[in-house]
Design a protein around this motif. Structure first.
Motif, mmCIF file in Angstrom:
data_model
loop_
_atom_site.group_PDB
_atom_site.id
_atom_site.type_symbol
_atom_site.label_atom_id
_atom_site.label_comp_id
_atom_site.label_asym_id
_atom_site.label_seq_id
_atom_site.Cartn_x
_atom_site.Cartn_y
_atom_site.Cartn_z
ATOM 1 N N LEU A 28 41.997 9.602 48.817
ATOM 2 C CA LEU A 28 40.570 9.351 48.812
ATOM 3 C C LEU A 28 40.092 9.042 47.401
ATOM 4 C CD1 LEU A 28 41.097 12.155 50.784
ATOM 5 C CD2 LEU A 28 38.913 11.288 51.582
ATOM 6 N N LEU A 29 39.323 7.981 47.281
ATOM 7 C CA LEU A 29 38.737 7.616 45.996
ATOM 8 C C LEU A 29 37.269 8.039 46.005
ATOM 9 C CD1 LEU A 29 38.737 6.275 43.230
ATOM 10 C CD2 LEU A 29 38.326 4.072 44.365
ATOM 11 N N HIS A 30 36.935 8.997 45.139
ATOM 12 C CA HIS A 30 35.575 9.512 45.030
ATOM 13 C C HIS A 30 34.949 9.083 43.701
ATOM 14 C CE1 HIS A 30 36.579 12.383 48.257
ATOM 15 N NE2 HIS A 30 37.608 12.789 47.536
ATOM 16 N N THR A 31 33.623 9.068 43.669
ATOM 17 C CA THR A 31 32.920 8.921 42.390
ATOM 18 C C THR A 31 32.020 10.131 42.139
ATOM 19 O OG1 THR A 31 31.119 7.655 43.416
ATOM 20 C CG2 THR A 31 32.953 6.404 42.453
ATOM 21 N N ILE A 32 31.997 11.071 43.086
ATOM 22 C CA ILE A 32 31.301 12.351 42.918
ATOM 23 C C ILE A 32 32.309 13.455 43.205
ATOM 24 C CG2 ILE A 32 29.499 13.880 43.812
ATOM 25 C CD1 ILE A 32 27.805 11.472 44.410
ATOM 26 N N ASP A 33 32.538 14.331 42.230
ATOM 27 C CA ASP A 33 33.578 15.349 42.355
ATOM 28 C C ASP A 33 33.340 16.278 43.542
ATOM 29 O OD1 ASP A 33 35.949 16.744 41.003
ATOM 30 O OD2 ASP A 33 34.505 18.385 41.184
ATOM 31 N N GLY A 34 32.077 16.591 43.813
ATOM 32 C CA GLY A 34 31.762 17.521 44.884
ATOM 33 C C GLY A 34 32.140 17.037 46.269
ATOM 34 N N ASN A 35 32.419 15.748 46.409
ATOM 35 C CA ASN A 35 32.776 15.226 47.735
ATOM 36 C C ASN A 35 34.184 15.643 48.171
ATOM 37 O OD1 ASN A 35 30.342 13.993 48.219
ATOM 38 N ND2 ASN A 35 30.991 11.981 47.479
ATOM 39 N N ARG A 36 34.971 16.131 47.236
ATOM 40 C CA ARG A 36 36.324 16.554 47.608
ATOM 41 C C ARG A 36 36.293 17.644 48.677
ATOM 42 N NH1 ARG A 36 39.563 18.057 42.313
ATOM 43 N NH2 ARG A 36 37.609 19.184 41.907
ATOM 44 N N HIS A 95 43.077 13.663 46.426
ATOM 45 C CA HIS A 95 41.789 13.242 45.880
ATOM 46 C C HIS A 95 41.919 12.608 44.500
ATOM 47 C CE1 HIS A 95 39.683 15.414 49.070
ATOM 48 N NE2 HIS A 95 40.501 16.427 48.860
ATOM 49 N N GLU A 96 41.246 11.485 44.332
ATOM 50 C CA GLU A 96 41.154 10.818 43.035
ATOM 51 C C GLU A 96 39.666 10.627 42.737
ATOM 52 O OE1 GLU A 96 42.659 8.914 39.545
ATOM 53 O OE2 GLU A 96 43.710 10.027 41.122
ATOM 54 N N ALA A 145 24.432 -3.311 38.923
ATOM 55 C CA ALA A 145 25.228 -4.093 39.871
ATOM 56 C C ALA A 145 26.698 -3.815 39.592
ATOM 57 C CB ALA A 145 24.934 -5.580 39.747
ATOM 58 N N ILE A 146 27.545 -4.173 40.556
ATOM 59 C CA ILE A 146 28.975 -3.955 40.367
ATOM 60 C C ILE A 146 29.567 -5.159 39.630
ATOM 61 C CG2 ILE A 146 29.482 -4.857 42.694
ATOM 62 C CD1 ILE A 146 31.852 -2.831 42.740
ATOM 63 N N SER A 147 30.078 -4.906 38.435
ATOM 64 C CA SER A 147 30.595 -5.978 37.591
ATOM 65 C C SER A 147 32.014 -6.363 37.985
ATOM 66 C CB SER A 147 30.591 -5.534 36.129
ATOM 67 O OG SER A 147 31.519 -4.476 35.933
ATOM 68 N N GLU A 148 32.470 -7.490 37.454
ATOM 69 C CA GLU A 148 33.844 -7.920 37.719
ATOM 70 C C GLU A 148 34.840 -6.928 37.134
ATOM 71 O OE1 GLU A 148 34.824 -10.374 39.690
ATOM 72 O OE2 GLU A 148 32.684 -10.638 40.122
ATOM 73 N N ASP A 149 34.483 -6.304 36.007
ATOM 74 C CA ASP A 149 35.368 -5.318 35.395
ATOM 75 C C ASP A 149 35.513 -4.092 36.291
ATOM 76 O OD1 ASP A 149 36.927 -4.169 33.140
ATOM 77 O OD2 ASP A 149 35.245 -2.764 33.036
ATOM 78 N N VAL A 150 34.407 -3.612 36.847
ATOM 79 C CA VAL A 150 34.460 -2.450 37.745
ATOM 80 C C VAL A 150 35.231 -2.812 39.012
ATOM 81 C CG1 VAL A 150 33.085 -0.934 39.217
ATOM 82 C CG2 VAL A 150 32.381 -1.368 36.859
ATOM 83 N N LYS A 151 35.024 -4.016 39.522
ATOM 84 C CA LYS A 151 35.777 -4.454 40.692
ATOM 85 C C LYS A 151 37.278 -4.434 40.403
ATOM 86 C CE LYS A 151 32.330 -7.514 42.832
ATOM 87 N NZ LYS A 151 32.035 -8.911 43.234
ATOM 88 N N ALA A 152 37.659 -4.919 39.216
ATOM 89 C CA ALA A 152 39.076 -4.969 38.853
ATOM 90 C C ALA A 152 39.649 -3.563 38.700
ATOM 91 C CB ALA A 152 39.253 -5.755 37.562
ATOM 92 N N CYS A 188 42.986 0.806 41.054
ATOM 93 C CA CYS A 188 43.086 2.192 41.513
ATOM 94 C C CYS A 188 43.467 2.249 42.985
ATOM 95 C CB CYS A 188 41.753 2.900 41.277
ATOM 96 S SG CYS A 188 41.747 4.639 41.784
ATOM 97 N N LEU A 189 42.854 1.408 43.802
ATOM 98 C CA LEU A 189 43.162 1.400 45.236
ATOM 99 C C LEU A 189 44.597 0.968 45.492
ATOM 100 C CD1 LEU A 189 39.874 -0.123 46.705
ATOM 101 C CD2 LEU A 189 40.627 2.265 46.777
ATOM 102 N N ALA A 190 45.075 0.015 44.719
ATOM 103 C CA ALA A 190 46.461 -0.441 44.875
ATOM 104 C C ALA A 190 47.438 0.674 44.536
ATOM 105 C CB ALA A 190 46.701 -1.656 43.991
ATOM 106 N N GLU A 191 47.126 1.433 43.496
ATOM 107 C CA GLU A 191 47.983 2.553 43.105
ATOM 108 C C GLU A 191 47.991 3.638 44.172
ATOM 109 O OE1 GLU A 191 46.397 3.803 39.387
ATOM 110 O OE2 GLU A 191 47.080 2.027 38.297
ATOM 111 N N LEU A 192 46.829 3.929 44.715
ATOM 112 C CA LEU A 192 46.746 4.948 45.760
ATOM 113 C C LEU A 192 47.454 4.491 47.029
ATOM 114 C CD1 LEU A 192 43.010 6.096 45.362
ATOM 115 C CD2 LEU A 192 45.063 7.309 44.598
ATOM 116 N N ALA A 193 47.278 3.234 47.383
ATOM 117 C CA ALA A 193 47.888 2.698 48.599
ATOM 118 C C ALA A 193 49.410 2.716 48.521
ATOM 119 C CB ALA A 193 47.392 1.276 48.853
#
Length: 216
Positions: free
Chosen positions: A5-13, A32-33, A47-54, A59-64
Motif C-alpha cells: 500500500l502506498l500512503h501519503t498519510i501515516d495514520g492510514n496504515r 505499508h509504504e 497540481a500534480i507535477s510531472e516530477d511527482v508523477k515520475a 515507487c509503484l513499480a518497486e512495490l509491484a
C-alpha cells in the motif's frame, strides 16, 4: 498473498490493517509504504507535477515487483495509477475508485462525505462516472469541520463530525454513505443509524481479493 500500500498519510496504515483484520486476511499480508512528500509537493504546487508523477510511478513499480497487488490510498495520486495500471505485472488498485464502484453497485442515493474542499470536484466526477452505469444518484457533502479538527490533531473530534454528517445524510434520505478519505473509516463505529457507511480501506481490499479470486 502480499499486498503493498502506498500512503501519503501515516495514520492510514492502521486503518487498512484494521480493515484487513475484519476481512480475515492473514497477519503480515499488508506492506505499508508512506510517502508524505508526494502529497505535500502536490499541495504546494496546486497540481500534480510531472516530477511527482515520475516519483510515484517509480515507487509503484518497486512495490509491484515484490507484491501480488498494490493499493494507492491517496486519491491525489490517482492519475498515475490510471496511466500505468494496464502495464503493471500485478493489479494496482485506486482506493477511491474501488469505493466509488462499491457505492455505485449498492445503488440508490449516494452521499459522499468529503472533508477537503480541493478534492470535492474530483470526487464528484469519479462517483458520478461510476454511478451512471447503475442509475444511482450522487451528492457530495462537504464536512469542513472534520478536516479542520483532523488538521489540528483532534482526530476524535474529526471522526465524531464525520459520523454526525453520516447520520444527517441517512436521515435526509441517502441509501448509501461513502467516506471519501481513508482516515474517516473509524467513524463507521460512531454512526448512530443502523446503516453502515462504506469506506475505501474495505472497498480497496475487497477489490484486491476479487482480483485474486478471478486469477485463481
Amino acid at each position: 498473498m502480499r499486498i503493498s500500500l502506498l500512503h501519503t498519510i501515516d495514520g492510514n496504515r492502521h486503518v487498512f490493517d484494521d480493515a484487513a483484520k475484519q476481512l480475515g486476511l492473514a497477519g503480515g499480508t499488508l506492506r505499508h509504504e508512506v510517502r508524505a512528500v508526494l502529497r505535500e509537493a502536490v499541495q504546494q504546487a496546486g497540481a500534480i507535477s510531472e516530477d511527482v508523477k515520475a516519483q510515484t510511478a517509480r515507487c509503484l513499480a518497486e512495490l509491484a515487483a515484490d507484491s501480488d497487488a498494490v493499493v494507492v490510498t491517496c486519491a491525489t495520486l490517482g492519475p498515475v495509477v490510471d496511466d500505468m495500471r494496464h502495464a503493471a505485472a500485478v493489479p494496482i488498485v485506486r482506493a477511491d475508485r474501488a469505493l466509488a464502484m462499491a457505492a455505485a453497485n449498492a445503488g440508490g442515493s449516494i452521499a459522499v462525505l468529503c472533508a477537503v474542499e480541493s478534492t470535492i470536484e474530483a470526487n464528484r466526477q469519479l462517483f458520478e462516472h461510476h454511478a451512471a452505469a447503475t442509475g444511482a444518484s450522487v451528492e457530495i457533502i462537504h464536512v469542513a469541520s472534520a478536516w479542520a479538527r483532523f488538521q489540528a490533531g483532534d482526530v476524535a473530534g474529526a471522526l465524531s463530525a464525520t459520523a454526525a454528517a453520516a447520520d444527517e445524510a441517512y436521515e435526509a434520505g441517502a441509501t448509501v454513505v461513502a467516506f471519501a478519505h481513508p482516515w474517516m473509516a473509524p467513524a463507521v463505529d460512531r454512526v448512530q443509524t443502523k446503516q453502515r457507511p462504506l469506506h475505501s480501506a474495505d472497498a480497496a481490499l475487497r477489490a484486491v481479493m476479487a482480483h485474486a479470486a478471478d486469477a485463481s
